[in-house]
Design an enzyme around this catalytic site. Structure first.
Site, PDB file in Angstrom:
ATOM      1  N   ALA A  50       0.871  -1.179   0.000  1.00 24.75           N
ATOM      2  CA  ALA A  50       0.000   0.000   0.000  1.00 24.75           C
ATOM      3  C   ALA A  50       0.907   1.227   0.000  1.00 24.75           C
ATOM      4  O   ALA A  50       2.097   1.144   0.333  1.00 24.75           O
ATOM      5  CB  ALA A  50      -0.876  -0.013   1.246  1.00 24.75           C
ATOM      6  N   GLY A  98       0.523  -5.187   0.558  1.00 19.33           N
ATOM      7  CA  GLY A  98      -0.634  -5.173  -0.325  1.00 19.33           C
ATOM      8  C   GLY A  98      -0.309  -5.725  -1.699  1.00 19.33           C
ATOM      9  O   GLY A  98      -1.191  -6.221  -2.405  1.00 19.33           O
ATOM     10  N   GLU A 129      -0.752  -9.386  -1.312  1.00 22.53           N
ATOM     11  CA  GLU A 129      -2.195  -9.644  -1.165  1.00 22.53           C
ATOM     12  C   GLU A 129      -2.880  -9.562  -2.527  1.00 22.53           C
ATOM     13  O   GLU A 129      -3.750 -10.357  -2.858  1.00 22.53           O
ATOM     14  CB  GLU A 129      -2.814  -8.655  -0.172  1.00 22.53           C
ATOM     15  CG  GLU A 129      -2.348  -8.903   1.259  1.00 22.53           C
ATOM     16  CD  GLU A 129      -2.744  -7.789   2.200  1.00 22.53           C
ATOM     17  OE1 GLU A 129      -2.390  -6.624   1.911  1.00 22.53           O
ATOM     18  OE2 GLU A 129      -3.375  -8.066   3.226  1.00 22.53           O
ATOM     19  N   GLU A 138       4.192  -5.891   6.960  1.00 22.44           N
ATOM     20  CA  GLU A 138       3.403  -4.884   7.664  1.00 22.44           C
ATOM     21  C   GLU A 138       3.789  -4.726   9.133  1.00 22.44           C
ATOM     22  O   GLU A 138       3.698  -3.640   9.693  1.00 22.44           O
ATOM     23  CB  GLU A 138       1.913  -5.214   7.566  1.00 22.44           C
ATOM     24  CG  GLU A 138       1.307  -4.965   6.196  1.00 22.44           C
ATOM     25  CD  GLU A 138       1.463  -6.148   5.249  1.00 22.44           C
ATOM     26  OE1 GLU A 138       2.355  -6.984   5.446  1.00 22.44           O
ATOM     27  OE2 GLU A 138       0.708  -6.195   4.258  1.00 22.44           O
TER      28      GLU A 138
HETATM   29  N1  T1G Z   1       4.717   3.428  -0.061  1.00 26.07           N
HETATM   30  C1  T1G Z   1       5.220   4.617  -0.443  1.00 26.07           C
HETATM   31  N2  T1G Z   1       6.524   4.843  -0.764  1.00 26.07           N
HETATM   32  C2  T1G Z   1       7.341   3.791  -0.681  1.00 26.07           C
HETATM   33  C3  T1G Z   1       6.907   2.502  -0.282  1.00 26.07           C
HETATM   34  C4  T1G Z   1       5.529   2.349   0.040  1.00 26.07           C
HETATM   35  N3  T1G Z   1       5.016   1.174   0.393  1.00 26.07           N
HETATM   36  N4  T1G Z   1       7.992   1.677  -0.300  1.00 26.07           N
HETATM   37  C5  T1G Z   1       9.037   2.408  -0.696  1.00 26.07           C
HETATM   38  N5  T1G Z   1       8.660   3.675  -0.929  1.00 26.07           N
HETATM   39  C6  T1G Z   1       9.523   4.775  -1.408  1.00 26.07           C
HETATM   40  C7  T1G Z   1      10.630   5.100  -0.440  1.00 26.07           C
HETATM   41  O1  T1G Z   1      10.148   6.006   0.532  1.00 26.07           O
HETATM   42  C8  T1G Z   1      11.661   5.713  -1.356  1.00 26.07           C
HETATM   43  O2  T1G Z   1      11.194   7.030  -1.677  1.00 26.07           O
HETATM   44  C9  T1G Z   1      11.518   4.891  -2.630  1.00 26.07           C
HETATM   45  O3  T1G Z   1      10.205   4.298  -2.570  1.00 26.07           O
HETATM   46  C10 T1G Z   1      12.551   3.783  -2.739  1.00 26.07           C
HETATM   47  O4  T1G Z   1      12.482   3.038  -1.527  1.00 26.07           O
HETATM   48  C11 T1G Z   1      -2.580  -3.192   2.729  1.00 26.07           C
HETATM   49  C12 T1G Z   1      -1.241  -1.977   4.661  1.00 26.07           C
HETATM   50  C13 T1G Z   1      10.263  -1.875  -1.675  1.00 26.07           C
HETATM   51  C14 T1G Z   1      12.133  -3.154  -0.608  1.00 26.07           C
HETATM   52  O5  T1G Z   1       6.381  -2.136   3.936  1.00 26.07           O
HETATM   53  O6  T1G Z   1      10.633  -2.321   1.952  1.00 26.07           O
HETATM   54  O7  T1G Z   1       0.928  -2.878   2.156  1.00 26.07           O
HETATM   55  O8  T1G Z   1      13.198   8.280  -0.818  1.00 26.07           O
HETATM   56  O9  T1G Z   1      14.831   3.550  -0.782  1.00 26.07           O
HETATM   57  O10 T1G Z   1      16.050   0.096  -0.937  1.00 26.07           O
HETATM   58  O11 T1G Z   1      -1.761  -5.009   3.934  1.00 26.07           O
HETATM   59  O12 T1G Z   1      11.223   0.406  -0.141  1.00 26.07           O
HETATM   60  O13 T1G Z   1      12.996   7.708  -3.252  1.00 26.07           O
HETATM   61  O14 T1G Z   1      11.427   9.407  -2.213  1.00 26.07           O
HETATM   62  O15 T1G Z   1      13.481   1.686   0.308  1.00 26.07           O
HETATM   63  O16 T1G Z   1      15.201  -0.431  -3.301  1.00 26.07           O
HETATM   64  C15 T1G Z   1       3.892  -2.796   2.998  1.00 26.07           C
HETATM   65  C16 T1G Z   1       8.232  -0.901   2.189  1.00 26.07           C
HETATM   66  C17 T1G Z   1       3.204  -1.482   3.115  1.00 26.07           C
HETATM   67  C18 T1G Z   1       7.438  -2.137   1.804  1.00 26.07           C
HETATM   68  C19 T1G Z   1      12.594  -1.111  -1.961  1.00 26.07           C
HETATM   69  N6  T1G Z   1       5.085  -2.660   2.181  1.00 26.07           N
HETATM   70  N7  T1G Z   1       9.278  -0.627   1.219  1.00 26.07           N
HETATM   71  O17 T1G Z   1      13.779  -0.884  -1.283  1.00 26.07           O
HETATM   72  O18 T1G Z   1      14.306   1.482  -2.099  1.00 26.07           O
HETATM   73  S1  T1G Z   1       1.782  -1.571   4.146  1.00 26.07           S
HETATM   74  C20 T1G Z   1       6.262  -2.305   2.740  1.00 26.07           C
HETATM   75  C21 T1G Z   1      10.438  -1.360   1.231  1.00 26.07           C
HETATM   76  C22 T1G Z   1       0.716  -2.564   3.290  1.00 26.07           C
HETATM   77  C23 T1G Z   1      -1.339  -3.908   3.153  1.00 26.07           C
HETATM   78  C24 T1G Z   1      -0.474  -3.072   4.017  1.00 26.07           C
HETATM   79  C25 T1G Z   1      11.492  -0.914   0.261  1.00 26.07           C
HETATM   80  C26 T1G Z   1      11.585  -1.783  -1.005  1.00 26.07           C
HETATM   81  P1  T1G Z   1      12.274   8.191  -2.015  1.00 26.07           P
HETATM   82  P2  T1G Z   1      13.834   2.452  -0.914  1.00 26.07           P
HETATM   83  P3  T1G Z   1      14.942   0.040  -1.927  1.00 26.07           P
END
Ligand code: T1G
Ligand code: NAD
Length: 656
Positions: free
Chosen positions: A65, A104, A107, A127
């Site tokens: 998400a 998400g 999912e 999450e």
């Molecule tokens: N939403 C918004 N921005 C995100 C994002 C996200 N989920 N994930 C990464 N970014 C942005 C980050 O801030 C950075 O921005 C750029 O992308 C590159 O990220 C409904 C509720 C995917 C493994 O927890 O683990 O889904 O600094 O530097 O090292 O059940 O990002 O460039 O402006 O980390 O290559 C669940 C979180 C969400 C994944 C990539 N998903 N992200 O790593 O790049 S909750 C997560 C990561 C959810 C559902 C629930 C990592 C990555 P900027 P980065 P990276």
């Protein structure tokens, strides 16, 4: 159909190919959710569409998400509603997975009837790391595709699994090393001869093989969570789900998710997620030409030198390590090679990669070996004269454009830079031990460093996978300066009435991985003792000074390595020592202090207050760029509990 960006839809005969293109990670933003809703409604109305291929542009499938939308009022369509429509669609959807298929995103993939993946893909439900649990059906879908045990590990642990493990577990149907879309299309062709499988949620849930063992795993999750709520909630959602209908389980999950989303722990974890990604925001770095760092020189093959060498090698950087003599060089080689062997035995690297790393690693006792180094990092004894001499020996042999860095913990990097003929090439790169594991890198910025050298070192830190924080030059930079401050505060509390084990227990209960006295016994009391003796001459006469630690050292109590320190050690066991208690009480009375008792909350309030006061000073002096950076440092250097957001976030100073 007029699909709104970031989704595009094209037809390939009777296949509808949907592509999400929402950089940087195809997060399931409102526009993505709306686009998916449009597609599923459109394709369900079109009998000529026999399958929907869901793919993503860029470097990854949907990585979750859009975290940036949290904390704002939710906007329909909500992800769970869209996924249920895809899940129950007459026309089967096939998810085509690459990159980080997370949250998400997984999912969404599980809502599809089939999943094919690139061999390099990672799949997970992280999450819990944001203080949440999956909120779009993940805790109900996953145990219907993989074993109950794996589902528990993935949801409560938050760690992704490889595509290969996912195939083995039944989470995906096929994987390829080659081109993904043609592979997916041929996969669909083969489907034609098979009956379409039931949707994920129509499958029976996989119950635990051994309920007692499963319950034990759940108990372990609770024990490991310390004060963090989300792993416990995640484990509960999985275990309770076994006895609920799908609708009841989805309802339970959604209620828990929404409750956690509003919890301060989730706000704190989302704060630190973005804080760790925003540490380098310096105007002078924008647009800088970056030096390519492919060969790193390391001086000193001790604890840090070997760790730094390993950290470089593990990221494909060649290393030349120089020591005082051949024996020390061989010892440094072995120390580094042992670290790499550990990575191999833990399956973190392949045999081929392990061998390649050793091939790109050389040691010597001759500084001339640095002739081709792009950057040389010294990690020799914490002594200014030794480091200054090493700096000049490096400068004498390296290329004019080579960068020279120090891994010093406390010494003045400005003064060290000035010992060079060209100080603009000098910088501090403060790794934390063990350097190949700890993610934090304090980049200490001397007054004379050039913009290009600084920008190149930030890029190098990122190349090593480090979280880089810029620090100004002062005693201890950010991490060790704050640690020294709260160490002194704890010693004041010892004189005022607390005991070491009371302070350690309060810190453990708060969520710190270790109490400060347990940590000192582990590291050895002699190192800090030597430093205090060195600093004695500069100590202000009116500064409160506690002698207890010095007296312990004078008694030969240097910590675990000498069997006695703040605690007494008997093999692996650590016990409070009445002798230390007697010493502390006698020191209080020698100073005429009437001892008072401290509750754990009072102990932590004094510790946190001291951290925050020092944090304010560090910000006011420009040693740290942002309050968020101090949170990032404290969490990544000392294991300050992430779910609090860090000392400055707790005070309301940083983040939201
Ligand atoms: N939403 C918004 N921005 C995100 C994002 C996200 N989920 N994930 C990464 N970014 C942005 C980050 O801030 C950075 O921005 C750029 O992308 C590159 O990220 C409904 C509720 C995917 C493994 O927890 O683990 O889904 O600094 O530097 O090292 O059940 O990002 O460039 O402006 O980390 O290559 C669940 C979180 C969400 C994944 C990539 N998903 N992200 O790593 O790049 S909750 C997560 C990561 C959810 C559902 C629930 C990592 C990555 P900027 P980065 P990276
Ligand atoms: P160490 O004693 O384990 O290793 C130092 C190494 O430097 C020894 O192997 C020694 O042979 C070598 N050496 C000394 N003089 C040399 C010279 N002239 N040329 C080549 N090699 C020489 O020390 P360490 O724990 O690795 O610490 C090294 C540096 O890293 C210190 O500045 C320390 O403050 C800093 N540091 C240490 C830690 C830690 O936790 N140990 C953490 C961060 C930074």
């Amino acid at each position: 159909m007029g699909l709104s960006m970031p989704l595009t839809l094209k037809r390939q005969n009777n296949i509808a190919i949907v592509t999400i293109d929402n950089p940087p990670v195809n997060a399931a933003s409102h526009a993505v959710r709306q686009g998916l809703l449009d597609v599923v409604q459109e394709t369900e109305r079109d009998p000529t569409v026999q399958a929907v291929l869901l793919t993503c542009a860029g470097r990854t499938f949907v990585a979750g998400a859009d975290i940036r939308e949290f904390g704002k009022p939710p906007v329909e369509p909500h992800l769970p509603d869209v996924l249920r429509l895809i899940e129950t669609a007459q026309t089967p959807w096939v998810a085509v997975l690459h990159g980080s298929v997370l949250g998400g995103g997984l999912e969404l993939a599980m809502a599809c009837r089939y999943r094919v993946a690139n061999a390099g893909a990672q799949l997970g439900l992280p999450e819990v790391n944001l203080g949440l649990i999956p909120g779009a059906g993940g805790t109900v879908q996953l145990p219907r595709l993989v074993s109950a045990e794996l589902a528990l590990d993935m949801v409560a642990g938050g760690k992704p699994i490889s595509a290969k493990a996912a195939l083995h577990a039944g989470l995906i149907d096929a994987l390829t090393e080659g081109a993904l879309t043609p592979f997916a299309l041929s996969f669909i062709d083969n489907l034609a001869s098979h009956p379409v499988r039931p949707s994920t949620l129509d499958k029976a849930v996989n119950l635990p093989v051994d309920q007692a063992a499963f319950d034990e795993k759940v108990a372990k999750v609770t024990a490991r969570a310390k004060g963090q709520k989300s792993p416990v909630a995640a484990a509960q959602a999985i275990s309770k789900g076994f006895n609920l209908t799908v609708e009841e389980a989805l309802q339970q999950e959604r209620e828990t998710f929404l409750k956690l989303k509003d919890d301060p722990q989730s706000a704190a974890l989302r704060h630190i997620f973005f804080a760790e990604r925003g540490t380098i925001s310096l105007e002078r770095l924008k647009g800088q030409k970056l030096a390519q760092i492919q060969t790193v020189g390391v001086v000193g093959g001790g604890t840090m030198g070997a760790g730094i060498a390993a950290a470089c090698l593990l990221r494909g950087v060649s290393v030349v390590l120089v020591e005082r003599d051949d024996d020390a060089a061989q010892a440094g080689f072995k120390r580094t090679a042992d670290i790499l062997a550990g990575s191999l035995s833990r399956g973190l690297v392949s045999q081929q990669k392990h061998d390649k790393m050793l091939d790109s690693f050389t040691v010597s006792a001759n500084y001339a070996a640095f002739a081709h180094a792009d950057l040389v990092i010294e990690a020799v004894f914490e002594n200014f004269e030794v480091k200054a001499e090493v700096f000049s020996k490096i400068e004498a042999v390296v290329r004019p454009d080579a960068i020279i860095a120090s891994n010093t913990s406390y010494l003045d990097v400005n003064a060290l830079s000035q010992t060079l003929k060209h100080s603009s090439r000098a910088i501090g790169l403060h790794f934390f031990s063990p350097a190949h594991i700890m993610k934090l890198l304090e980049i200490v910025v001397p007054d004379t460093v050039s913009d290009e050298v600084l920008a190149s070192c930030v890029a190098f830190g990122r190349q090593l996978g480090k979280i880089c924080v810029l620090a100004g030059v002062c005693d201890g930079f950010i991490a060790n300066r704050i640690m020294s401050a709260y160490r002194r505060e704890c010693e004041y509390m010892l004189e005022d009435g607390a005991l070491p084990w009371e302070i350690d227990e309060a810190m453990l209960a708060f969520g710190m991985p270790m109490g400060i006295y347990q940590m000192q016994d582990l590291a050895g009391l002699d190192i800090a003792w030597a430093m205090r003796k060195r600093q004695a001459a500069e100590r202000k006469s009116d500064e409160r000074y506690v002698d207890i630690a010095d007296k312990l050292c004078e008694m030969g109590r240097f910590g675990q390595k000498s069997g006695r320190g703040w605690y007494i050690y008997d093999g692996k066991s650590r016990k409070p020592d009445p002798e230390v208690q007697a010493l502390i009480l006698s020191e209080s009375s020698r100073k005429g202090i009437t001892r008072i008792s401290f509750s754990p909350d009072q102990i932590m309030s004094r510790i946190l207050g001291r951290m925050q006061t020092e944090g304010h000073a560090i910000l006011n002096e420009g040693i740290a760029q942002r309050a968020e950076d101090i949170d990032v440092v404290m969490i990544n250097a000392f294991g300050f509990p992430r779910w609090t957001g860090g000392p400055m976030f707790m005070e309301g100073l940083s983040g939201a």
